[in-house]
Design a protein around this motif. Structure first.
Motif, PDB file in Angstrom:
ATOM      1  N   GLY A 107       0.818  -1.209   0.000  1.00 36.45           N
ATOM      2  CA  GLY A 107       0.000   0.000   0.000  1.00 36.45           C
ATOM      3  C   GLY A 107       0.850   1.256   0.000  1.00 36.45           C
ATOM      4  O   GLY A 107       2.075   1.210   0.066  1.00 36.45           O
ATOM      5  N   GLY A 108       0.177   2.395  -0.083  1.00 38.50           N
ATOM      6  CA  GLY A 108       0.877   3.664  -0.178  1.00 38.50           C
ATOM      7  C   GLY A 108       0.837   4.444   1.118  1.00 38.50           C
ATOM      8  O   GLY A 108       0.245   4.026   2.114  1.00 38.50           O
ATOM      9  N   ARG A 109       1.472   5.594   1.093  1.00 30.42           N
ATOM     10  CA  ARG A 109       1.497   6.509   2.225  1.00 30.42           C
ATOM     11  C   ARG A 109       1.843   7.891   1.697  1.00 30.42           C
ATOM     12  O   ARG A 109       2.045   8.069   0.482  1.00 30.42           O
ATOM     13  CB  ARG A 109       2.541   6.073   3.256  1.00 30.42           C
ATOM     14  CG  ARG A 109       3.992   6.073   2.742  1.00 30.42           C
ATOM     15  CD  ARG A 109       4.949   5.694   3.853  1.00 30.42           C
ATOM     16  NE  ARG A 109       6.315   5.556   3.400  1.00 30.42           N
ATOM     17  CZ  ARG A 109       7.216   6.532   3.375  1.00 30.42           C
ATOM     18  NH1 ARG A 109       6.849   7.761   3.743  1.00 30.42           N
ATOM     19  NH2 ARG A 109       8.443   6.318   2.961  1.00 30.42           N
ATOM     20  N   ALA A 110       1.925   8.846   2.585  1.00 26.82           N
ATOM     21  CA  ALA A 110       2.366  10.189   2.205  1.00 26.82           C
ATOM     22  C   ALA A 110       3.870  10.313   2.430  1.00 26.82           C
ATOM     23  O   ALA A 110       4.421   9.735   3.368  1.00 26.82           O
ATOM     24  CB  ALA A 110       1.629  11.237   3.014  1.00 26.82           C
ATOM     25  N   ALA A 111       4.533  11.057   1.563  1.00 26.54           N
ATOM     26  CA  ALA A 111       5.966  11.307   1.700  1.00 26.54           C
ATOM     27  C   ALA A 111       6.272  12.715   1.221  1.00 26.54           C
ATOM     28  O   ALA A 111       5.738  13.159   0.200  1.00 26.54           O
ATOM     29  CB  ALA A 111       6.779  10.297   0.898  1.00 26.54           C
ATOM     30  N   LEU A 138       4.183  13.371  -2.136  1.00 23.97           N
ATOM     31  CA  LEU A 138       3.697  12.151  -2.764  1.00 23.97           C
ATOM     32  C   LEU A 138       2.655  11.519  -1.845  1.00 23.97           C
ATOM     33  O   LEU A 138       2.900  11.347  -0.649  1.00 23.97           O
ATOM     34  CB  LEU A 138       4.866  11.183  -2.967  1.00 23.97           C
ATOM     35  CG  LEU A 138       4.584   9.848  -3.648  1.00 23.97           C
ATOM     36  CD1 LEU A 138       4.328  10.041  -5.136  1.00 23.97           C
ATOM     37  CD2 LEU A 138       5.759   8.897  -3.436  1.00 23.97           C
ATOM     38  N   VAL A 139       1.496  11.173  -2.388  1.00 26.50           N
ATOM     39  CA  VAL A 139       0.495  10.409  -1.648  1.00 26.50           C
ATOM     40  C   VAL A 139       0.179   9.173  -2.485  1.00 26.50           C
ATOM     41  O   VAL A 139      -0.332   9.299  -3.605  1.00 26.50           O
ATOM     42  CB  VAL A 139      -0.781  11.221  -1.361  1.00 26.50           C
ATOM     43  CG1 VAL A 139      -1.856  10.330  -0.752  1.00 26.50           C
ATOM     44  CG2 VAL A 139      -0.477  12.383  -0.423  1.00 26.50           C
ATOM     45  N   GLY A 140       0.502   8.006  -1.946  1.00 28.61           N
ATOM     46  CA  GLY A 140       0.355   6.786  -2.729  1.00 28.61           C
ATOM     47  C   GLY A 140       1.311   6.803  -3.900  1.00 28.61           C
ATOM     48  O   GLY A 140       2.528   6.883  -3.725  1.00 28.61           O
ATOM     49  N   ASP A 141       0.769   6.775  -5.115  1.00 29.80           N
ATOM     50  CA  ASP A 141       1.630   6.827  -6.305  1.00 29.80           C
ATOM     51  C   ASP A 141       1.351   8.078  -7.142  1.00 29.80           C
ATOM     52  O   ASP A 141       1.580   8.107  -8.338  1.00 29.80           O
ATOM     53  CB  ASP A 141       1.463   5.565  -7.153  1.00 29.80           C
ATOM     54  CG  ASP A 141       0.038   5.369  -7.674  1.00 29.80           C
ATOM     55  OD1 ASP A 141      -0.799   6.273  -7.472  1.00 29.80           O
ATOM     56  OD2 ASP A 141      -0.237   4.328  -8.283  1.00 29.80           O
ATOM     57  N   ARG A 142       0.860   9.145  -6.474  1.00 28.02           N
ATOM     58  CA  ARG A 142       0.599  10.407  -7.174  1.00 28.02           C
ATOM     59  C   ARG A 142       1.325  11.551  -6.468  1.00 28.02           C
ATOM     60  O   ARG A 142       1.357  11.619  -5.230  1.00 28.02           O
ATOM     61  CB  ARG A 142      -0.892  10.739  -7.187  1.00 28.02           C
ATOM     62  CG  ARG A 142      -1.776   9.809  -7.982  1.00 28.02           C
ATOM     63  CD  ARG A 142      -3.168  10.420  -8.132  1.00 28.02           C
ATOM     64  NE  ARG A 142      -3.754  10.776  -6.847  1.00 28.02           N
ATOM     65  CZ  ARG A 142      -4.720  11.684  -6.688  1.00 28.02           C
ATOM     66  NH1 ARG A 142      -5.200  12.345  -7.723  1.00 28.02           N
ATOM     67  NH2 ARG A 142      -5.221  11.937  -5.492  1.00 28.02           N
ATOM     68  N   PHE A 143       1.901  12.437  -7.250  1.00 30.64           N
ATOM     69  CA  PHE A 143       2.426  13.683  -6.700  1.00 30.64           C
ATOM     70  C   PHE A 143       1.265  14.664  -6.637  1.00 30.64           C
ATOM     71  O   PHE A 143       0.730  15.082  -7.665  1.00 30.64           O
ATOM     72  CB  PHE A 143       3.566  14.225  -7.558  1.00 30.64           C
ATOM     73  CG  PHE A 143       4.847  13.468  -7.364  1.00 30.64           C
ATOM     74  CD1 PHE A 143       5.703  13.778  -6.318  1.00 30.64           C
ATOM     75  CD2 PHE A 143       5.177  12.414  -8.202  1.00 30.64           C
ATOM     76  CE1 PHE A 143       6.873  13.074  -6.109  1.00 30.64           C
ATOM     77  CE2 PHE A 143       6.349  11.700  -8.019  1.00 30.64           C
ATOM     78  CZ  PHE A 143       7.202  12.027  -6.959  1.00 30.64           C
ATOM     79  N   VAL A 144       0.874  15.001  -5.413  1.00 30.74           N
ATOM     80  CA  VAL A 144      -0.369  15.755  -5.230  1.00 30.74           C
ATOM     81  C   VAL A 144      -0.150  17.215  -4.870  1.00 30.74           C
ATOM     82  O   VAL A 144      -1.080  18.022  -4.944  1.00 30.74           O
ATOM     83  CB  VAL A 144      -1.245  15.111  -4.140  1.00 30.74           C
ATOM     84  CG1 VAL A 144      -1.570  13.663  -4.504  1.00 30.74           C
ATOM     85  CG2 VAL A 144      -0.576  15.183  -2.763  1.00 30.74           C
TER      86      VAL A 144
END
Length: 359
Positions: free
Chosen positions: A253-257, A301-307
């Motif tokens: 799964g993803g997370r924020a970075a 980055l949140v999950g696999d998107r640069f938000v």
């Protein structure tokens, strides 16, 4: 030929950079996977080598862990502006002497051959030395057109000698590098690797760090390492790391970075645009009136998107992390926004200061 959806390709890239939910345990694990941790003194929030490690490890990371791994345990070493894992030493030492140099640089080294030899003799006699304790006996000087070097030629010569494997960085006193002979820093070589084999090893490690990259791209340097792949909606010819490909079903799964602008994830700008539809421009060197997102905006980055982009800085007394803006680049739902904001608060906690200005 492997055929990947764009989502699969992005997740492979994110996981290869240790930016998914499965966090690494220490700096050595980080360096072994991403191959290079960028060193840069710009510390709007924190120096790149520190924030790159924090972005992966999180709250458990302490800055002293990096210096211990480099100078105490010798599990990492400094070369060409990065901390790298010791496992790369055999391959790098094999290719260092054959590094390609521009014509003017070769002429500079040839004209200053005696200067270069004197540095080696001094290090052999006196042991580790900072550049400030080595006299400048150069015959030819490089003009300081870029502004990166002063009139003293010692730092420039040491960097060139390090790049070619003549000298090595044994440690630092603050931000000042200390130089020594390679065998005393890296240890004596048991056997010398063939340079062609070494280049293959390095290309494979670059691909491991990226997960997926454009074939023969000068940005990534992966050549034909790994296996060929196609990505849905992309006309590029890709190479994918076989181990990353095999593990794509095991998705934590993803997370924020929050990423330092010099983070390895951001280096290959064309890949960022092609895979993530994210065009990142560092505005550090733009005039203030031309900046849109801030002097040293950190991508989110949140999950696999640069938000989004975080425009924040430690205040002058280093008592607060002051958030000027969190620029949202795509529409966020409440959960995504809270993930991003929680990571900003975690950043302040890691720095040991309150966060001011976060909505």
């Amino acid at each position: 030929m492997h055929r990947l959806t764009r989502d699969e390709a992005r997740r492979i890239a994110v996981r290869a950079q240790l930016l998914d939910a499965d966090r690494p345990g220490d700096v050595v694990e980080v360096a072994e996977q991403i191959a290079a941790i960028k060193i840069d003194p710009t510390a709007v929030i924190a120096p790149s080598e520190q924030s790159i490690c924090w972005s992966r490890i999180g709250w458990a990371y302490e800055p002293g862990q990096l210096s211990k791994a480099v100078e105490g345990d010798r599990l990492l070493f400094e070369y060409d502006g990065h901390f790298r894992p010791a496992s790369l030493l055999p391959a790098l030492r094999a290719v260092m002497p054959g590094r390609r140099l521009g014509g003017s640089t070769r002429q500079y080294l040839e004209a200053n051959a005696a200067f270069r030899a004197e540095i080696l003799r001094r290090l052999e006699r006196e042991g580790p030395l900072p550049a400030s304790e080595i006299p400048d006996t150069s015959v030819v000087q490089v003009k300081n057109e870029s502004g990166w070097y002063g009139a003293n030629q010692v730092p420039r010569m040491l960097e060139l000698m390090s790049y070619l494997g003549d000298v090595a960085i044994s440690g630092r006193i603050g931000r000042q590098r200390v130089w020594d002979l390679p065998d005393r820093v890296y240890g004596a070589r048991d056997a010398e690797m063939d340079p062609a084999d070494a280049e293959d090893v390095l290309a494979a490690r670059r691909l491991q760090a990226l997960g997926i990259a454009r074939e023969k791209s000068s940005w990534s340097g992966v050549g034909t390492a790994g296996e060929p792949a196609e990505v849905e909606g992309s006309a590029w010819r890709w190479r994918v790391d076989p181990e990353a490909l095999a593990a794509r079903g095991d998705d934590p799964g993803g997370r924020a970075a929050i990423l330092n602008p010099y983070d390895r994830m951001l280096f290959d700008r064309p890949r960022l645009t092609e895979l993530f539809e994210f065009t990142y421009v560092l505005e550090q060197f733009k005039p203030k009136h031309q900046r849109v997102y801030g002097y040293f905006a950190h991508p989110i980055l949140v999950g696999d998107r640069f938000v989004g982009l975080l425009d924040a800085a430690l205040d002058k007394k280093k008592e607060n992390l002051v958030v000027s803006a969190v620029h949202e680049l795509v529409p966020l739902d409440d959960d995504e926004r809270e993930m991003a904001h929680a990571e900003v608060r975690d950043l302040g906690e890691w720095l040991g200061v309150p966060v001011r200005g976060l909505d």
